[in-house]
Design a protein around this motif. Structure first.
Motif, short mmCIF file in Angstrom:
data_model
loop_
_atom_site.label_atom_id
_atom_site.label_comp_id
_atom_site.label_asym_id
_atom_site.label_seq_id
_atom_site.Cartn_x
_atom_site.Cartn_y
_atom_site.Cartn_z
N UNK A 12 0.77 -1.16 -0.09
CA UNK A 12 -0.02 -0.17 -0.01
C UNK A 12 0.79 1.19 -0.04
N UNK A 13 2.27 1.12 -0.31
CA UNK A 13 3.09 2.37 -0.17
C UNK A 13 3.17 3.00 -1.55
N UNK A 14 2.82 2.42 -2.77
CA UNK A 14 2.92 3.03 -3.91
C UNK A 14 1.86 2.64 -4.61
N UNK A 15 1.31 3.97 -5.34
CA UNK A 15 0.24 3.89 -6.37
C UNK A 15 0.73 4.41 -7.54
N UNK A 16 -0.06 4.01 -8.65
CA UNK A 16 -0.06 4.61 -9.93
C UNK A 16 -1.39 4.60 -10.69
N UNK A 17 -1.50 5.85 -11.39
CA UNK A 17 -2.86 6.00 -12.07
C UNK A 17 -2.63 6.34 -13.55
N UNK A 18 -3.54 6.15 -14.48
CA UNK A 18 -3.65 6.75 -15.54
C UNK A 18 -3.91 8.02 -15.43
N UNK A 19 -3.43 8.82 -16.57
CA UNK A 19 -3.71 10.20 -16.46
C UNK A 19 -5.29 10.46 -16.45
N UNK A 20 -5.89 9.99 -17.18
CA UNK A 20 -7.35 9.91 -17.34
C UNK A 20 -8.20 9.95 -16.11
N UNK A 21 -7.66 9.25 -14.90
CA UNK A 21 -8.32 9.08 -13.68
C UNK A 21 -8.08 9.78 -12.64
N UNK A 22 -6.45 10.26 -13.00
CA UNK A 22 -5.78 10.83 -11.72
C UNK A 22 -6.49 11.98 -11.09
N UNK A 23 -6.54 12.05 -9.95
CA UNK A 23 -7.31 12.99 -9.00
C UNK A 23 -8.74 12.64 -8.89
N UNK A 24 -9.17 11.84 -9.63
CA UNK A 24 -10.68 11.56 -9.39
C UNK A 24 -10.72 10.05 -8.81
N UNK A 25 -10.01 9.21 -9.04
CA UNK A 25 -10.12 7.72 -8.44
C UNK A 25 -8.90 7.38 -7.50
N UNK A 26 -9.20 6.69 -6.76
CA UNK A 26 -8.31 6.04 -5.67
C UNK A 26 -8.43 4.69 -5.35
N UNK A 27 -7.07 4.13 -5.50
CA UNK A 27 -7.14 2.60 -5.34
C UNK A 27 -6.40 2.45 -3.91
N UNK A 28 -7.21 1.42 -3.09
CA UNK A 28 -6.60 1.12 -1.90
C UNK A 28 -6.81 -0.39 -1.54
N UNK A 29 -6.14 -0.86 -0.47
CA UNK A 29 -6.51 -2.41 -0.23
C UNK A 29 -6.27 -2.47 1.18
N UNK A 30 -6.86 -3.70 1.64
CA UNK A 30 -7.00 -4.15 3.04
C UNK A 30 -6.52 -5.52 2.83
N UNK A 31 -5.14 -5.65 3.35
CA UNK A 31 -4.63 -6.95 3.19
C UNK A 31 -5.28 -7.98 4.11
N UNK A 32 -5.70 -7.49 5.24
CA UNK A 32 -6.33 -8.34 6.28
C UNK A 32 -7.77 -8.95 5.46
N UNK A 33 -8.32 -8.35 4.64
CA UNK A 33 -9.61 -8.81 4.27
C UNK A 33 -9.44 -9.22 2.56
N UNK A 34 -8.09 -9.17 2.16
CA UNK A 34 -7.82 -9.86 0.81
C UNK A 34 -8.57 -9.13 -0.25
#
Length: 124
Positions: free
Chosen positions: A55-77
């Motif tokens: 969860x330390x690094x993220x990368x976005x397509x230019x078309x969604x940058x600033x609007x979309x956010x990716x995240x994860x919960x490893x405890x919940x897979x």
């Protein structure tokens, strides 16, 4: 057997928000980066977002940058894609995929397991 299952798709108006979820089983989820892709009718599948195993690094397509956010919960897979300020051009089938490494290229060839996809339709 690795299973990747997306949920949370649907119909939303322009400017609205949705959150997609993707649950992974059959693999040590926390060891791998995760990504989201999308495919609109008549177009090729395109990269949307990538998140590292920790969860330390993220990368976005230019078309969604600033609007979309990716995240994860490893405890919940589970990995998430929060989508805000949606536009009609965001209409597509959204796919979740497991990367073959903890971090790396967002090229589709680097991802080894894919979900079936979930439809997002943004009405104007």
């Amino acid at each position: 057997q690795v299973q990747v299952v997306e949920s949370g798709g649907g119909l939303v108006q322009t400017g609205g928000s949705l959150r997609l979820s993707c649950a992974v089983s059959g693999r040590t989820f926390s060891n791998y980066a995760m990504g989201w892709f999308r495919q609109a009718p008549g177009k090729e599948r395109e990269f949307v977002a990538l998140i590292s195993w920790d969860d330390n690094r993220t990368l976005y397509a230019d078309s969604v940058k600033g609007r979309f956010t990716i995240s994860r919960d490893n405890a919940k897979n589970t990995v998430y894609l929060q989508m805000n300020s949606l536009k009609p051009e965001d209409t597509a089938v959204y796919y979740c995929a497991t990367h073959s490494a903890r971090w790396g290229s967002p090229a589709p060839v680097e991802f080894d397991y894919w979900g079936q996809g979930t439809q997002i339709t943004v009405s104007s």
